[in-house]
Design a protein around this motif. Sequence first.
Motif, short mmCIF file in Angstrom:
data_model
loop_
_atom_site.label_atom_id
_atom_site.label_comp_id
_atom_site.label_asym_id
_atom_site.label_seq_id
_atom_site.Cartn_x
_atom_site.Cartn_y
_atom_site.Cartn_z
N ALA A 1 -4.29 -5.69 7.45
CA ALA A 1 -4.13 -6.01 6.02
C ALA A 1 -3.96 -4.75 5.19
O ALA A 1 -3.20 -4.73 4.22
CB ALA A 1 -5.34 -6.81 5.54
N GLY A 2 -4.67 -3.68 5.58
CA GLY A 2 -4.57 -2.43 4.84
C GLY A 2 -3.17 -1.83 4.89
O GLY A 2 -2.75 -1.14 3.95
N MET A 3 -2.43 -2.10 5.96
CA MET A 3 -1.06 -1.60 6.06
C MET A 3 -0.11 -2.35 5.14
O MET A 3 1.02 -1.89 4.90
CB MET A 3 -0.57 -1.71 7.51
CG MET A 3 -1.42 -0.93 8.52
SD MET A 3 -1.52 0.85 8.20
CE MET A 3 0.19 1.33 8.50
N LEU A 4 -0.57 -3.51 4.59
CA LEU A 4 0.30 -4.33 3.75
C LEU A 4 -0.11 -4.34 2.28
O LEU A 4 0.55 -4.96 1.46
CB LEU A 4 0.30 -5.77 4.27
CG LEU A 4 0.77 -5.97 5.73
CD1 LEU A 4 0.61 -7.43 6.14
CD2 LEU A 4 2.21 -5.52 5.90
N VAL A 5 -1.21 -3.67 1.94
CA VAL A 5 -1.67 -3.63 0.55
C VAL A 5 -0.61 -2.93 -0.32
O VAL A 5 -0.04 -1.92 0.10
CB VAL A 5 -3.03 -2.88 0.45
CG1 VAL A 5 -3.37 -2.57 -1.01
CG2 VAL A 5 -4.12 -3.72 1.07
N PRO A 6 -0.33 -3.47 -1.52
CA PRO A 6 0.67 -2.84 -2.39
C PRO A 6 0.37 -1.36 -2.63
O PRO A 6 -0.77 -0.97 -2.86
CB PRO A 6 0.56 -3.64 -3.69
CG PRO A 6 0.04 -4.97 -3.26
CD PRO A 6 -0.87 -4.71 -2.11
N GLY A 7 1.41 -0.54 -2.58
CA GLY A 7 1.25 0.90 -2.73
C GLY A 7 0.69 1.30 -4.08
O GLY A 7 0.05 2.36 -4.20
N SER A 8 0.90 0.45 -5.10
CA SER A 8 0.40 0.78 -6.44
C SER A 8 -1.11 0.77 -6.52
O SER A 8 -1.69 1.31 -7.47
CB SER A 8 0.96 -0.21 -7.46
OG SER A 8 0.58 -1.55 -7.14
N LEU A 9 -1.78 0.16 -5.52
CA LEU A 9 -3.24 0.09 -5.52
C LEU A 9 -3.88 1.20 -4.68
O LEU A 9 -5.10 1.24 -4.56
CB LEU A 9 -3.71 -1.27 -5.01
CG LEU A 9 -3.22 -2.50 -5.80
CD1 LEU A 9 -3.80 -3.78 -5.22
CD2 LEU A 9 -3.59 -2.36 -7.26
N LEU A 10 -3.05 2.05 -4.09
CA LEU A 10 -3.57 3.12 -3.24
C LEU A 10 -3.70 4.42 -4.03
O LEU A 10 -3.05 4.62 -5.05
CB LEU A 10 -2.65 3.35 -2.04
CG LEU A 10 -2.37 2.14 -1.14
CD1 LEU A 10 -1.53 2.56 0.06
CD2 LEU A 10 -3.66 1.48 -0.68
N VAL A 11 -4.56 5.29 -3.54
CA VAL A 11 -4.73 6.61 -4.14
C VAL A 11 -3.58 7.50 -3.70
O VAL A 11 -3.27 7.58 -2.51
CB VAL A 11 -6.07 7.24 -3.73
CG1 VAL A 11 -6.20 8.65 -4.30
CG2 VAL A 11 -7.24 6.38 -4.21
N GLU A 12 -2.95 8.16 -4.66
CA GLU A 12 -1.83 9.03 -4.34
C GLU A 12 -2.29 10.19 -3.46
O GLU A 12 -3.29 10.84 -3.73
CB GLU A 12 -1.22 9.58 -5.64
CG GLU A 12 0.06 10.38 -5.42
CD GLU A 12 0.69 10.83 -6.72
OE1 GLU A 12 1.66 11.61 -6.67
OE2 GLU A 12 0.18 10.42 -7.80
N GLY A 13 -1.54 10.42 -2.40
CA GLY A 13 -1.86 11.53 -1.50
C GLY A 13 -2.69 11.14 -0.30
O GLY A 13 -2.84 11.94 0.63
N VAL A 14 -3.26 9.92 -0.29
CA VAL A 14 -4.06 9.48 0.85
C VAL A 14 -3.17 8.74 1.84
O VAL A 14 -2.39 7.86 1.46
CB VAL A 14 -5.20 8.53 0.39
CG1 VAL A 14 -5.94 7.94 1.59
CG2 VAL A 14 -6.17 9.30 -0.49
N GLU A 15 -3.23 9.12 3.10
CA GLU A 15 -2.42 8.46 4.12
C GLU A 15 -2.80 6.99 4.21
O GLU A 15 -3.98 6.64 4.20
CB GLU A 15 -2.63 9.12 5.47
CG GLU A 15 -2.09 10.54 5.57
CD GLU A 15 -2.23 11.10 6.97
OE1 GLU A 15 -2.42 10.29 7.91
OE2 GLU A 15 -2.16 12.33 7.13
#
Length: 448
Positions: A131-145
Amino acid sequence: MVTAQGPVPPMDGHALPLFLLQIGLLLLVATLLGRLAVRLSLPPIVGELLTGVVLGPSVLAPVLPAVHARLFPAAPEQFHLLDAFGQFGVVLLVGVTGLQIDARMARRRKATVARVSLPGFFVPLLLGVGAGMLVPGSLLVEGVERTVFAVFLGIAMCMTAITVLAKTLMDMGLMHRNVGQLILVSGAVDDVLGWVALSAVATMVTSGLQWAALAGTVVLVLVFVAGAALIGSPLVRKVMTGTVERADPGVTLGTAVVIVLVFSVTAHMLGMEAVFGALIAGILIRTSGKDVLTRLAPLRTFVVAVLAPVFFAAAGLRMDLTALADPEVLLTALVLLLVATVGKFAGAFVGAWTSGLGRWEAVALGAGMNARGVVEVVLALVGLRLGVLSTEMYTVIVLIAVATSLMCPPLLRRAVRRIEVTSEEQLRHAEFEATWNSTNELSPAEKA
């Protein structure tokens, strides 16, 4: 020449009364909401978990911002006081929980514990990573793999909160039931595996994956458990039985608290969670005999009625559920809640079913293991500190923690109502009643 330092100045005249006011308010509201939960046929912990949500940034802050700012100012030192009080309470809660774990039953059914805990850990872990591989990119911290984020999310999905489980089982009068013991022991196994995995993620964030460090953590866990069994057990038994010879029961109580704290500190210094050490300490103290446990009954009452409610309430003060007003955050939260619930329930259910347990016992184990509670909140805070989680994803994980903890009691109650009480459980219940002098009667599920 070294000069002597002056005495440390006392707490200022504002911080102490505010701290006492916060403790009193949290305990009052937690007790009232706990009683309301009981009237709704729910365990008190449901109301206690919601106390922080009501008094925190989710409800009180938007409605009465001036009142919230005065009662809970955004001052780190003030929150640190609450955190310290809460951590002391949760360590003792888990220690008291260990006093009620039937180690003989756990050893006798160790194969069942393994079959329940391992699928209950790895199934939601794998689903969470996916599921983590499909979470929208806008909700991720910039720079974190994304891979690091996905592994962290998987760990959050597979955690089980033994603090919430312990309080829930106590509230429902299920500590003497075999299924209650299995839930607690299996949850403890998942908790340890989760924190070991979290240590690996923390290493990945700071310096990349180091297998030697991970292997070292696993070895330390095994050494700690072996040392507790071989050295700690006879030593604790000798010390605790020696206190019974004194007329003052306070000596027994104080000694037990010290032992729990020593084991907690030792576990923390070895890179494990302090509550794991407290659980081991409680299990060892239990072997000291009925006289020791009878003297510790007041400790159990105080911890369950005062310290634990404040801890659960204080944890909710950091929960800000207003972020769910964003449709993207809300949809992500609902999907991940479904993944977390299905994964944990399915893993524990299949493990229980393949172990030869009945259908309703498997349902009870799945429902109980699904409770994540404050452990997941702590995990979310670690994610913020490491820079792995954005504010939005922190809120999502907190929602999962609260929602799964609220799901657990009604599902567990319904399942246990259909499980016949065995003669072994009746004997254990009689032992609990005689030892703790508890006023708790059989739960409605047990009477049915």
